[in-house]
Design a protein around this motif. Structure first.
Motif, short mmCIF file in Angstrom:
data_model
loop_
_atom_site.label_atom_id
_atom_site.label_comp_id
_atom_site.label_asym_id
_atom_site.label_seq_id
_atom_site.Cartn_x
_atom_site.Cartn_y
_atom_site.Cartn_z
N MET A 140 0.83 -1.20 0.00
CA MET A 140 0.00 0.00 0.00
C MET A 140 0.87 1.25 0.00
N ALA A 141 1.90 1.28 0.83
CA ALA A 141 2.75 2.47 0.94
C ALA A 141 3.69 2.61 -0.23
N GLU A 142 4.15 1.48 -0.80
CA GLU A 142 5.17 1.52 -1.82
C GLU A 142 4.63 1.53 -3.25
N PHE A 143 3.35 1.14 -3.43
CA PHE A 143 2.82 1.08 -4.79
C PHE A 143 1.37 1.58 -4.88
N ALA A 144 0.47 1.02 -4.09
CA ALA A 144 -0.96 1.27 -4.27
C ALA A 144 -1.34 2.72 -3.99
N TYR A 145 -0.64 3.38 -3.06
CA TYR A 145 -0.89 4.80 -2.84
C TYR A 145 -0.11 5.68 -3.81
N PRO A 146 1.20 5.52 -3.95
CA PRO A 146 1.94 6.50 -4.76
C PRO A 146 1.60 6.48 -6.24
N LEU A 147 1.16 5.34 -6.81
CA LEU A 147 0.84 5.35 -8.24
C LEU A 147 -0.34 6.27 -8.54
N PRO A 148 -1.52 6.05 -7.96
CA PRO A 148 -2.63 6.94 -8.32
C PRO A 148 -2.47 8.36 -7.82
N VAL A 149 -1.77 8.57 -6.69
CA VAL A 149 -1.62 9.95 -6.23
C VAL A 149 -0.69 10.71 -7.17
N ALA A 150 0.29 10.05 -7.75
CA ALA A 150 1.17 10.72 -8.71
C ALA A 150 0.38 11.12 -9.96
N VAL A 151 -0.52 10.25 -10.39
CA VAL A 151 -1.29 10.52 -11.61
C VAL A 151 -2.25 11.68 -11.39
N ILE A 152 -3.03 11.66 -10.30
CA ILE A 152 -4.00 12.73 -10.08
C ILE A 152 -3.29 14.04 -9.75
N CYS A 153 -2.16 13.98 -9.08
CA CYS A 153 -1.41 15.21 -8.80
C CYS A 153 -0.87 15.82 -10.09
N ALA A 154 -0.46 14.96 -11.03
CA ALA A 154 -0.01 15.47 -12.33
C ALA A 154 -1.15 16.18 -13.05
N LEU A 155 -2.35 15.62 -12.98
CA LEU A 155 -3.51 16.26 -13.62
C LEU A 155 -3.83 17.61 -12.97
N LEU A 254 -6.30 -1.36 -6.18
CA LEU A 254 -5.00 -2.03 -6.33
C LEU A 254 -4.73 -2.98 -5.16
N GLY A 255 -5.03 -2.55 -3.95
CA GLY A 255 -4.78 -3.42 -2.80
C GLY A 255 -5.72 -4.60 -2.76
N ASN A 256 -7.03 -4.35 -2.90
CA ASN A 256 -8.00 -5.44 -2.91
C ASN A 256 -7.72 -6.41 -4.05
N GLY A 257 -7.44 -5.85 -5.23
CA GLY A 257 -7.22 -6.68 -6.41
C GLY A 257 -5.99 -7.56 -6.29
N ALA A 368 -1.16 -1.77 -14.00
CA ALA A 368 -0.43 -2.20 -12.80
C ALA A 368 -0.40 -3.70 -12.62
N PHE A 369 -1.54 -4.38 -12.73
CA PHE A 369 -1.57 -5.79 -12.37
C PHE A 369 -0.70 -6.66 -13.28
N PRO A 370 -0.79 -6.56 -14.61
CA PRO A 370 0.12 -7.37 -15.44
C PRO A 370 1.58 -7.03 -15.20
N LEU A 371 1.88 -5.75 -15.00
CA LEU A 371 3.27 -5.35 -14.77
C LEU A 371 3.81 -5.95 -13.48
N LEU A 372 3.03 -5.87 -12.41
CA LEU A 372 3.47 -6.44 -11.14
C LEU A 372 3.70 -7.95 -11.26
N LEU A 373 2.79 -8.65 -11.90
CA LEU A 373 2.90 -10.10 -12.02
C LEU A 373 4.06 -10.50 -12.92
N ARG A 374 4.34 -9.69 -13.95
CA ARG A 374 5.42 -10.03 -14.87
C ARG A 374 6.79 -9.73 -14.27
N ARG A 375 6.92 -8.54 -13.68
CA ARG A 375 8.22 -8.16 -13.15
C ARG A 375 8.53 -8.81 -11.81
#
Length: 424
Positions: A140-155, A254-257, A368-375
């Motif tokens: 949650m701290a390392e991925f699920a929060y910073p990804l969407p907050v970065a996107v909406i902050c950019a907008l 992201l966390g639930n999924g 996010a989900f395919p990337l996380l599972l692949r990497r």
């Protein structure tokens, strides 16, 4: 257990942590259940979808707030939410939504795919680095929060350095969205609302001095211009709601999924190899464990749904999480099945108040989900995680994971086949 008892259980800490058994108890009374005088719970998919689209239902207006929530104007949290498009009816809702909608068109969202992919890759790199340094990794701290907050902050044009500020403020503020809130929780919500409004007051002043190509500037110009305009309170309230809604729902998705996927390794393996199936997976994840579990509506005219007469002035809690698991709409509804046909979850609502950022949330999850599972083919849960004791916004406060020893480099990204929009 009668409907009133079931509602009490649903609002208890145990019920909030896992509402699905209580939904099934309520469903036994029918798709629309009376739980008090002029107060109903909606569990049926068709009924929930119909009510959300029906112009005879709206959100609570100021007159009703005065009746049910005396003193609400003295609460910064309630007053702020109430002045936003989230809690207003047409024509005010339509006017506010129209001014913000240009930032969320399908074309603009699709154009953000590269930004989302790059940010997600960078966050996975950070998870790998922490794990190799022997440090715990909280998804949650390392991925699920910073990804969407970065996107909406950019907008919105919020500086990257300010992103860490918003998690606590938003967590505090969103307590006011719960069906019940204690005085202590309301005090926290008021504190979060005040801090967010103070922040955006400064950002609005900065955009007046130096306009930029961002949504904040566009809304400031709408406030200052002619024609359709925003009042000062509406400007700040909608900036707060756009920021909070822009990441809270996606963070929970992201966390639930991730938990669902890691609990279903065969389905996760398929998505790892076939990222073009991501859109269908995300729809089923939204249905199976919705990041938003409920919304409310008031009837403005007599209606009938689910065999129940609803007088004008009826208050309805629309249980989106229950509707998404209605066996009349989805056979074997309690089973996660990414191959399920015709999945149309109500997780982002429906009708006039359909979530403005739903397409952006879907894009982020599809990337996010395919990337996380692949990497991170060895990605696994390191514990049960800590659920937030919330019902409206269902998600995790913490989710410890291990990343495994086979993490692949970012150069292994390849082509994001999920861009095709294919479904399983």
């Amino acid at each position: 257990m009668d409907p009133a008892d079931a509602l009490a259980l649903l609002l208890s800490p145990r019920g909030r942590l896992n509402p699905y058994p209580t939904y099934e108890r309520l469903r036994g009374y029918g798709p629309v259940v009376q739980a008090g005088p002029a107060f109903h719970l909606v569990t049926g998919y068709a009924e929930a979808d119909g009510i959300l689209r029906d112009a005879r239902f709206g959100v609570m207006d100021d007159d009703l707030r005065d009746q049910f929530l005396p003193g609400w104007r003295e609460s910064p949290a309630v007053a702020s939410i109430s002045r936003s498009m989230l809690r207003t009816n047409p024509p005010d809702h339509s006017r506010m939504r129209r001014l913000a909608a240009g930032a969320f068109t399908p074309r603009r969202i699709a154009a953000m795919r590269d930004v989302v992919e790059a940010q997600a890759d960078e966050l996975v790199d950070g998870m790998v680095a922490r794990a190799r340094a022997g440090e715990p990794v909280d998804f949650m701290a390392e991925f699920a929060y910073p990804l969407p907050v970065a996107v909406i902050c950019a907008l919105l044009g919020v500086p990257a350095a300010d992103r860490p500020l918003f998690r606590r403020w938003a967590t505090d503020l969103t307590g006011v969205l719960e069906p019940e809130i204690s005085p202590d929780e309301l005090a926290l919500a008021d504190r979060g609302a005040t801090e967010l409004r103070d922040y955006f007051t400064d950002l609005v002043a900065a955009r007046r001095r130096a306009p930029a190509d961002d949504l904040t500037t566009a809304l400031v110009q709408a406030h200052d211009g002619v024609g359709d305009r925003l009042s000062g309170d509406e400007l700040l309230a909608n900036l707060v709601v756009l920021l909070v809604a822009g990441f809270e729902t996606t963070t929970n998705l992201l966390g639930n999924g991730l938990v669902v996927l890691l609990d279903h390794p065969a389905e996760a393996a398929t998505l790892r190899e076939r990222p073009e199936f991501a859109p269908g997976y995300v729809e089923e994840l939204l249905r199976y464990d919705s990041p938003v579990q409920l919304t409310s509506r008031m009837s403005t005219a007599p209606t009938r749904y689910g065999g129940v007469d609803l007088p004008a002035g009826s208050w309805l809690i629309v249980l989106l999480g229950a509707a998404n698991r209605d066996p009349g709409r989805y056979p074997e509804a309690d089973r996660f099945d990414p191959w399920r046909p015709a999945v149309h979850p109500l997780s982002f609502g429906a009708g006039p108040h359909y979530c403005l950022g739903a397409g952006l949330a879907r894009l982020e999850a599809q990337v996010a989900f395919p990337l996380l599972l692949r990497r991170l083919p060895g990605l696994a849960l390191a514990g049960p995680g800590e659920r937030r004791v919330r019902l409206t916004l269902r998600g995790y406060a913490t989710l410890p994971v291990t990343v495994g020893d086979e993490a692949s480099p970012v150069t292994d990204r390849g082509t994001p086949a999920g861009a095709t929009g294919s479904t399983p």
